[in-house]
Design a protein around this motif. Structure first.
Motif, PDB file in Angstrom:
ATOM      1  N   ARG A 244     -29.734  39.165  18.521  1.00 10.85           N
ATOM      2  CA  ARG A 244     -29.257  38.072  17.661  1.00 10.85           C
ATOM      3  C   ARG A 244     -28.297  38.666  16.645  1.00 10.85           C
ATOM      4  O   ARG A 244     -28.594  39.683  16.014  1.00 10.85           O
ATOM      5  N   ILE A 245     -27.139  38.033  16.447  1.00 19.16           N
ATOM      6  CA  ILE A 245     -26.116  38.543  15.528  1.00 19.16           C
ATOM      7  C   ILE A 245     -26.003  37.596  14.340  1.00 19.16           C
ATOM      8  O   ILE A 245     -25.764  36.394  14.500  1.00 19.16           O
ATOM      9  N   LEU A 246     -26.175  38.141  13.138  1.00 23.96           N
ATOM     10  CA  LEU A 246     -26.068  37.352  11.914  1.00 23.96           C
ATOM     11  C   LEU A 246     -24.955  37.904  11.028  1.00 23.96           C
ATOM     12  O   LEU A 246     -24.678  39.096  11.035  1.00 23.96           O
ATOM     13  N   ASN A 247     -24.353  37.019  10.271  1.00 26.44           N
ATOM     14  CA  ASN A 247     -23.344  37.428   9.290  1.00 26.44           C
ATOM     15  C   ASN A 247     -24.018  37.566   7.932  1.00 26.44           C
ATOM     16  O   ASN A 247     -24.469  36.583   7.348  1.00 26.44           O
ATOM     17  N   GLY A 248     -24.082  38.812   7.437  1.00 29.88           N
ATOM     18  CA  GLY A 248     -24.748  39.072   6.159  1.00 29.88           C
ATOM     19  C   GLY A 248     -23.813  39.585   5.093  1.00 29.88           C
ATOM     20  O   GLY A 248     -24.187  40.460   4.310  1.00 29.88           O
ATOM     21  N   GLY A 249     -22.591  39.051   5.043  1.00 28.44           N
ATOM     22  CA  GLY A 249     -21.628  39.480   4.030  1.00 28.44           C
ATOM     23  C   GLY A 249     -20.293  39.902   4.601  1.00 28.44           C
ATOM     24  O   GLY A 249     -19.362  40.192   3.856  1.00 28.44           O
ATOM     25  N   ALA A 250     -20.183  39.935   5.927  1.00 28.60           N
ATOM     26  CA  ALA A 250     -18.912  40.262   6.576  1.00 28.60           C
ATOM     27  C   ALA A 250     -17.960  39.067   6.464  1.00 28.60           C
ATOM     28  O   ALA A 250     -18.386  37.957   6.142  1.00 28.60           O
ATOM     29  N   PRO A 251     -16.665  39.260   6.718  1.00 31.60           N
ATOM     30  CA  PRO A 251     -15.725  38.133   6.667  1.00 31.60           C
ATOM     31  C   PRO A 251     -16.153  37.008   7.602  1.00 31.60           C
ATOM     32  O   PRO A 251     -16.825  37.236   8.615  1.00 31.60           O
ATOM     33  N   ALA A 252     -15.775  35.796   7.238  1.00 26.74           N
ATOM     34  CA  ALA A 252     -16.136  34.629   8.051  1.00 26.74           C
ATOM     35  C   ALA A 252     -15.647  34.814   9.486  1.00 26.74           C
ATOM     36  O   ALA A 252     -14.532  35.272   9.728  1.00 26.74           O
TER      37      ALA A 252
ATOM     38  N   GLU B 125     -26.411  36.484  21.185  1.00 28.42           N
ATOM     39  CA  GLU B 125     -26.114  35.151  20.666  1.00 28.42           C
ATOM     40  C   GLU B 125     -25.752  35.218  19.182  1.00 28.42           C
ATOM     41  O   GLU B 125     -26.162  36.133  18.460  1.00 28.42           O
ATOM     42  N   ASN B 126     -24.961  34.244  18.747  1.00 32.44           N
ATOM     43  CA  ASN B 126     -24.580  34.113  17.336  1.00 32.44           C
ATOM     44  C   ASN B 126     -25.666  33.311  16.632  1.00 32.44           C
ATOM     45  O   ASN B 126     -25.873  32.133  16.930  1.00 32.44           O
ATOM     46  N   ALA B 127     -26.364  33.963  15.681  1.00 37.20           N
ATOM     47  CA  ALA B 127     -27.467  33.301  14.989  1.00 37.20           C
ATOM     48  C   ALA B 127     -27.069  32.780  13.607  1.00 37.20           C
ATOM     49  O   ALA B 127     -27.927  32.425  12.799  1.00 37.20           O
ATOM     50  N   GLY B 128     -25.759  32.757  13.309  1.00 41.01           N
ATOM     51  CA  GLY B 128     -25.295  32.178  12.044  1.00 41.01           C
ATOM     52  C   GLY B 128     -25.347  33.169  10.883  1.00 41.01           C
ATOM     53  O   GLY B 128     -25.206  34.383  11.060  1.00 41.01           O
ATOM     54  N   ASN B 129     -25.570  32.624   9.695  1.00 40.03           N
ATOM     55  CA  ASN B 129     -25.570  33.442   8.477  1.00 40.03           C
ATOM     56  C   ASN B 129     -26.963  33.976   8.164  1.00 40.03           C
ATOM     57  O   ASN B 129     -27.964  33.300   8.375  1.00 40.03           O
ATOM     58  N   ALA B 130     -26.991  35.185   7.631  1.00 41.59           N
ATOM     59  CA  ALA B 130     -28.254  35.786   7.209  1.00 41.59           C
ATOM     60  C   ALA B 130     -28.726  35.149   5.899  1.00 41.59           C
ATOM     61  O   ALA B 130     -27.927  34.570   5.164  1.00 41.59           O
ATOM     62  N   PRO B 131     -30.014  35.241   5.575  1.00 42.79           N
ATOM     63  CA  PRO B 131     -30.535  34.656   4.323  1.00 42.79           C
ATOM     64  C   PRO B 131     -29.901  35.267   3.075  1.00 42.79           C
ATOM     65  O   PRO B 131     -29.793  34.605   2.046  1.00 42.79           O
ATOM     66  N   ALA B 132     -29.482  36.533   3.149  1.00 41.27           N
ATOM     67  CA  ALA B 132     -28.896  37.201   1.988  1.00 41.27           C
ATOM     68  C   ALA B 132     -27.801  38.155   2.458  1.00 41.27           C
ATOM     69  O   ALA B 132     -27.793  38.608   3.602  1.00 41.27           O
ATOM     70  N   GLU B 133     -26.862  38.451   1.560  1.00 37.40           N
ATOM     71  CA  GLU B 133     -25.782  39.373   1.876  1.00 37.40           C
ATOM     72  C   GLU B 133     -26.256  40.820   1.761  1.00 37.40           C
ATOM     73  O   GLU B 133     -27.090  41.148   0.916  1.00 37.40           O
ATOM     74  N   LEU B 134     -25.711  41.665   2.622  1.00 35.14           N
ATOM     75  CA  LEU B 134     -26.041  43.087   2.629  1.00 35.14           C
ATOM     76  C   LEU B 134     -24.774  43.907   2.441  1.00 35.14           C
ATOM     77  O   LEU B 134     -23.709  43.530   2.942  1.00 35.14           O
ATOM     78  N   SER B 135     -24.876  45.017   1.746  1.00 35.18           N
ATOM     79  CA  SER B 135     -23.722  45.891   1.586  1.00 35.18           C
ATOM     80  C   SER B 135     -23.456  46.679   2.862  1.00 35.18           C
ATOM     81  O   SER B 135     -22.314  47.005   3.173  1.00 35.18           O
TER      82      SER B 135
ATOM     83  N   LEU C 283     -24.539  41.860  10.161  1.00 35.94           N
ATOM     84  CA  LEU C 283     -23.258  42.445   9.765  1.00 35.94           C
ATOM     85  C   LEU C 283     -23.104  42.370   8.249  1.00 35.94           C
ATOM     86  O   LEU C 283     -23.076  41.287   7.668  1.00 35.94           O
ATOM     87  N   GLY C 284     -22.998  43.546   7.613  1.00 36.49           N
ATOM     88  CA  GLY C 284     -22.874  43.607   6.159  1.00 36.49           C
ATOM     89  C   GLY C 284     -21.424  43.644   5.690  1.00 36.49           C
ATOM     90  O   GLY C 284     -20.486  43.480   6.472  1.00 36.49           O
TER      91      GLY C 284
ATOM     92  N   ASP D  22     -19.745  46.084   4.909  1.00 38.64           N
ATOM     93  CA  ASP D  22     -19.011  47.235   5.412  1.00 38.64           C
ATOM     94  C   ASP D  22     -18.371  46.976   6.769  1.00 38.64           C
ATOM     95  O   ASP D  22     -17.615  47.811   7.274  1.00 38.64           O
ATOM     96  N   PHE D  23     -18.636  45.813   7.360  1.00 40.09           N
ATOM     97  CA  PHE D  23     -18.108  45.495   8.690  1.00 40.09           C
ATOM     98  C   PHE D  23     -16.591  45.366   8.629  1.00 40.09           C
ATOM     99  O   PHE D  23     -16.049  44.612   7.821  1.00 40.09           O
ATOM    100  N   GLN D  24     -15.888  46.117   9.486  1.00 42.23           N
ATOM    101  CA  GLN D  24     -14.427  46.143   9.470  1.00 42.23           C
ATOM    102  C   GLN D  24     -13.803  45.467  10.683  1.00 42.23           C
ATOM    103  O   GLN D  24     -12.587  45.398  10.783  1.00 42.23           O
ATOM    104  N   GLY D  25     -14.607  44.968  11.582  1.00 43.62           N
ATOM    105  CA  GLY D  25     -14.074  44.321  12.771  1.00 43.62           C
ATOM    106  C   GLY D  25     -14.784  44.806  14.025  1.00 43.62           C
ATOM    107  O   GLY D  25     -15.319  45.921  14.070  1.00 43.62           O
ATOM    108  N   ALA D  26     -14.800  43.959  15.044  1.00 46.65           N
ATOM    109  CA  ALA D  26     -15.460  44.307  16.300  1.00 46.65           C
ATOM    110  C   ALA D  26     -14.821  45.554  16.902  1.00 46.65           C
ATOM    111  O   ALA D  26     -13.599  45.648  17.012  1.00 46.65           O
ATOM    112  N   GLY D  27     -15.646  46.521  17.269  1.00 44.63           N
ATOM    113  CA  GLY D  27     -15.147  47.746  17.870  1.00 44.63           C
ATOM    114  C   GLY D  27     -14.838  48.842  16.882  1.00 44.63           C
ATOM    115  O   GLY D  27     -14.562  49.977  17.278  1.00 44.63           O
TER     116      GLY D  27
END
Length: 579
Positions: A461-469, A489-499, A546-547, A549-554
């Motif tokens: 499951r992949i969540l967005n935890g502070g990475a760009p939209a 699968e894309n599980a949407g946004n995480a409950p809180a942002e991570l660095s 994904l916190g 620090d995420f800079q892009g896929a790959g």
């Protein structure tokens, strides 16, 4: 900014107002510069003759302190409190002498980062007066909103070529409004164990973005951006202020400064005079007619006009360009920092007070750093640095290939991105011994060792935890289409942002986690043994969050373990000779 045209309306040296009473071990206010030192006093505060009132520039100063004469001491009768001094006069309690350890902490802190920070942090001895000295301008929303004590600090220091002030007619461009002539992005690590001073060449070709700028009447104006211009035009040109230089740095490096400081030619002259000069070294004789620098080979103690000529010269050193001058400026700043942190400065109250006075007059700061209290807090954070771990380096550049006669430089795309990334990842450019528990380090490394499952068997499951939209969907597409991780699968946004990006998994999913960590470029510290969760189909899955620090896929998320290659670097504790 005219560093000599602001401040107090009289010519009394503030350092002459305080003397050390050898009988009490305390600093005491001397009523006039020429008055004889008072006779030995009791350690019990008593009524004192108030000092004559002096108007401060910009308004009447409040009383600096209020005498208290009712402290009880064994063997003495409690004294009745004396009435307040009549209007127009004031009195002040002597300031207690700081211990050498505490004094060194404060003063060394500022000097390890940059002289302007150091002398400003010193100013709490004259809080209200020095607050009046400081000039501030709006940051126009370009910065992060100010440094934090629990995070890494990025401070942009700008030296302009403005000629304001007597004796500066021979320097800079005639009529210059003050361009970004000397630029240093100072990064102080989160744990305060190291710092990097990254010089940005004034002749570097950059894109200057649109700059919302506060006008003198309080209104807002957007100054249109431009492309393929010298970096130094990000200030002064077309009415741009320092906040536009901040935006240009962010655009160039991907690093958003927390605060900025600006100083002109006078800062170099007045600050070096205040410390009694700094020692620099030359590997050859220099006689530069344009900068007015004439010095023989060897070491010299320079101050005032000579110091300014030293940091302005370029035709007689190196290849005669701005990059050669940057190395001179870095040598000069290192020498000045060593002088500021030396015993001869730290043990001299008169020098400290002069530095506080001169430093605050030499500064223009952003609106988030506009008081002595804030500058003192910044200085205390910097006080945790060791000079041997403060590295001076320059953005990697190349001669502009579009020019026949080389006058400007462009970014070295093969080296510069790694430098920017290392700073963003808080990587030291010197070998710093980190106090990390060996057991913890070994445990993180062990998580990457062992068997790995096939990519097709990884259920995540992949969540967005502070990475760009859109980052979760971008990663999902990359994993499925390029890496064969079809059970994702894309599980949407995480409950809180991570660095930092994390990967959580149950013990029986470790082989899946190791495979995904390998694909994503995750370090062992990003892997979080925990519990399994179920995906949308009710099947057990690991969780990738994904916190920031995420800079892009790959793009690998493994933090660099060492600094990238740079063309040159030096540390503040070393003496180098200009060639």
């Amino acid at each position: 900014m005219d560093a000599q045209g602001r401040g107090r309306a009289d010519n009394i040296d503030p350092a002459d107002q305080w003397v050390l009473n050898p009988n009490t071990g305390e600093y005491e206010l001397r009523l006039t510069p020429s008055a004889p030192q008072s006779s030995p006093q009791s350690s019990v505060p008593g009524p004192r003759r108030p000092a004559p009132s002096r108007p401060a520039a910009g308004g009447t100063r409040e009383a600096a302190g209020q005498e208290t004469a009712n402290r009880e001491v064994p063997g003495q009768r409690r004294r009745r409190a004396e009435p307040e001094p009549p209007a127009g006069r004031r009195s002040r309690r002597p300031v207690k002498k700081k211990s050498k350890a505490k004094k060194a902490l404060l003063w060394t802190g500022g000097s390890m980062a940059f002289v302007l920070v150091a002398v400003s942090a010193a100013g709490y001895l004259y809080i209200k007066h020095l607050n009046d000295n400081i000039t501030s301008v709006s940051d126009d929303g370009a910065s992060t909103g100010g440094f934090s004590k629990d995070k890494a600090i990025n401070l942009l220091i700008i030296g302009t070529d403005k000629r304001t002030g007597a004796g500066n007619e021979g320097y800079g461009d005639t009529g210059s409004v003050g361009h970004a002539d000397t630029n240093i992005l100072l990064h102080i690590s989160k744990d305060r164990s190291n710092a990097t001073a990254l010089s940005i060449p004034r002749d570097l070709i950059v894109d200057v973005p649109d700059c919302p700028t506060e006008q003198s009447d309080g209104s807002q104006k957007v100054i249109a951006g431009t492309t393929d211009v010298r970096f130094n035009t990000s200030l002064g040109q077309d009415g741009r202020t320092a906040s536009c230089t901040v935006r240009t740095v962010t655009e160039l490096t991907g690093i958003q400064p927390d605060n900025f400081m600006v100083a002109d030619f006078n800062a170099v002259k007045t600050l070096t005079d205040a410390v009694g000069g700094v020692e620099v070294c030359l590997a050859k004789d220099i006689d530069d007619k344009q900068s007015h620098l004439k010095l023989s080979k060897g070491t010299h103690n320079i101050s005032g006009e000579t110091a300014l000529a030293f940091v302005r010269t370029r035709h007689s050193v190196g290849f005669g360009g701005d990059l050669s001058r940057i190395q001179l400026q870095q040598q000069f700043l290192s020498a000045l920092m060593r002088k500021l942190s030396s015993n001869s400065t730290l043990s001299s109250p008169s020098k400290l007070l002069k530095l506080a006075e001169v430093g605050t007059k030499a500064l223009t700061v952003d609106s988030k750093l506009d008081s002595i209290g804030k500058l003192k807090d910044l200085g205390l954070e910097l006080g945790k640095l060791n000079p041997k771990n403060l590295t001076f380096t320059t953005i990697p550049v190349l001669d502009n290939p579009a020019e026949t006669v080389k006058a400007t430089v462009v970014l070295n795309e093969s080296k510069a991105p790694a430098v920017f990334q290392a700073i963003k990842e808080d990587v030291s450019f010197t070998a710093v011994k980190k106090k990390q528990a060996k057991a913890s380090k070994d445990a993180a490394a062990a998580r990457l060792k062992g068997t790995k499952s096939a990519a097709s068997e990884v259920r995540v499951r992949i969540l967005n935890g502070g990475a760009p939209a859109g980052s979760a969907q971008e990663t999902l597409s990359w994993l499925q289409n390029d890496k064969g991780v079809t059970k994702s699968e894309n599980a949407g946004n995480a409950p809180a942002e991570l660095s930092k990006t994390t990967l959580e998994y149950a013990p029986d999913q470790a082989d899946q986690a190791r495979e995904l960590a390998s694909l994503m470029g995750l370090s062992g510290s990003a892997m979080k043994p925990g519990k399994s969760v179920t995906n949308s189909q009710g099947l057990p899955a690991i969780t990738l969050t994904l916190g920031k620090d995420f800079q892009g896929a790959g793009v690998s998320l493994t933090t660099p373990t060492k600094a990238p290659d740079v063309d040159s670097k030096t540390t503040a504790d070393k003496v180098t000779c200009a060639k």
